[in-house]
Design an enzyme around this catalytic site. Structure first.
Site, PDB file in Angstrom:
ATOM      1  N   GLY A   8      -7.631 -91.156   3.698  1.00 56.44           N
ATOM      2  CA  GLY A   8      -7.521 -91.794   4.997  1.00 56.44           C
ATOM      3  C   GLY A   8      -8.388 -93.032   5.068  1.00 56.44           C
ATOM      4  O   GLY A   8      -9.082 -93.274   6.059  1.00 56.44           O
ATOM      5  N   ILE A  13     -12.754 -96.521  10.176  1.00 53.79           N
ATOM      6  CA  ILE A  13     -13.953 -96.005   9.520  1.00 53.79           C
ATOM      7  C   ILE A  13     -13.707 -95.788   8.035  1.00 53.79           C
ATOM      8  O   ILE A  13     -14.555 -96.101   7.197  1.00 53.79           O
ATOM      9  CB  ILE A  13     -14.412 -94.704  10.202  1.00 53.79           C
ATOM     10  N   TYR A 148      -7.098 -82.169  19.479  1.00 52.58           N
ATOM     11  CA  TYR A 148      -8.088 -82.985  18.777  1.00 52.58           C
ATOM     12  C   TYR A 148      -9.470 -82.355  18.887  1.00 52.58           C
ATOM     13  O   TYR A 148     -10.171 -82.166  17.876  1.00 52.58           O
ATOM     14  CB  TYR A 148      -8.099 -84.398  19.353  1.00 52.58           C
ATOM     15  N   LYS A 152     -11.701 -80.666  15.809  1.00 47.34           N
ATOM     16  CA  LYS A 152     -13.019 -81.173  15.418  1.00 47.34           C
ATOM     17  C   LYS A 152     -14.102 -80.113  15.594  1.00 47.34           C
ATOM     18  O   LYS A 152     -15.065 -80.059  14.818  1.00 47.34           O
ATOM     19  CB  LYS A 152     -13.355 -82.432  16.212  1.00 47.34           C
TER      20      LYS A 152
END
Length: 248
Positions: A8, A13, A148, A152
């Protein structure tokens, strides 16, 4: 020179981490479904020290394919950094099972499968490192980010278990939990809240003690350190990089 897989790593980032590792002398393989964007992001880097492959990390076979492609670069693997993620923002009544499953497949299953596939090679390197991308959503509520936030939160717990499992092999496992980093990844949130974007950002920044949105490089520096040999005694940890938002 050590070799890293940045899963990714095409944008945001992930791109910042790949570029920082390259600048520190690493060999880097980037796997991403957006392989064209990955090539654009690394076009000015030494072509003999990086490689790129297209991979759908949400697919069951995407992790192993990414690890195999990274090994083809130098035959070794020192670190894996997983930055791939999906943010779906919906009101509770509108959130679908498909959106839940797609989020979990990319945000939680993929980091596990990448680590599982890479583990023997990381152990063989003598300084294996796993760095996963969490989020401050693991520690706070969000009115539309159900899958999400859950993914996480699960990742933070996963890091602890992986650290216990891989510690005897000399492999350290950590995650970095960014707050509001200024990338297009946040666009689903802005679309859901439906406010004037500029005013919504001003309201958000007013809640951040540092007074600005973060940039990808603000996170990449810590991730690159956690991937380094110097970070070997740090494991099982989740580090927040949010300009002080959770502390306020």
């Amino acid at each position: 020179m050590p070799t890293a897989l940045v899963a990714g790593g095409a944008t945001g980032i992930g791109r910042a981490v790949a570029r920082r590792l390259l600048s520190a002398g690493w060999h880097v393989h980037v796997s991403d479904i957006a392989d064209d964007a990955a090539r654009e992001g690394l076009a000015d880097q030494p072509s003999d020290r990086y490689s790129i492959s297209r991979a759908d990390l949400s697919a069951v076979d995407g992790a192993a394919a990414s690890v195999s492609a990274a090994l083809a670069l130098t035959g070794e693997l020192t670190a894996v950094v997983v930055c791939a993620g999906l943010l779906v923002e919906r009101e509770l009544a509108d959130f679908t099972v498909d959106e839940w499953d797609r989020t979990m497949a990319l945000n939680l299953r993929a980091p596990f499968l990448v680590t599982q596939s890479a583990a023997p090679h990381l152990a063989a390197s003598g300084a294996g490192r796993v760095v996963l991308t969490g989020s401050t959503a693991a520690f706070r509520g969000g009115g539309g980010s159900f899958a999400y936030a859950a993914s996480k939160g699960g990742l933070v717990a996963l890091v602890r278990s992986l650290a216990v499992a891989l510690g005897p092999a000399g492999v350290s496992v950590n995650c970095v939990c960014p707050g509001w980093i200024d990338t297009p990844f946040n666009d689903p949130y802005w679309a859901r809240v439906g406010q004037d974007r500029a005013q919504a950002e001003r309201d958000l920044v007013a809640r951040i003690p540092r007074g600005v949105l973060g940039q990808p490089d603000d996170v990449a520096g810590l991730m690159a350190f956690l991937a380094s040999r110097e970070a070997g005694y740090i494991t099982g940890q989740s580090f927040v990089v949010d300009g002080g938002l959770l502390a306020s």
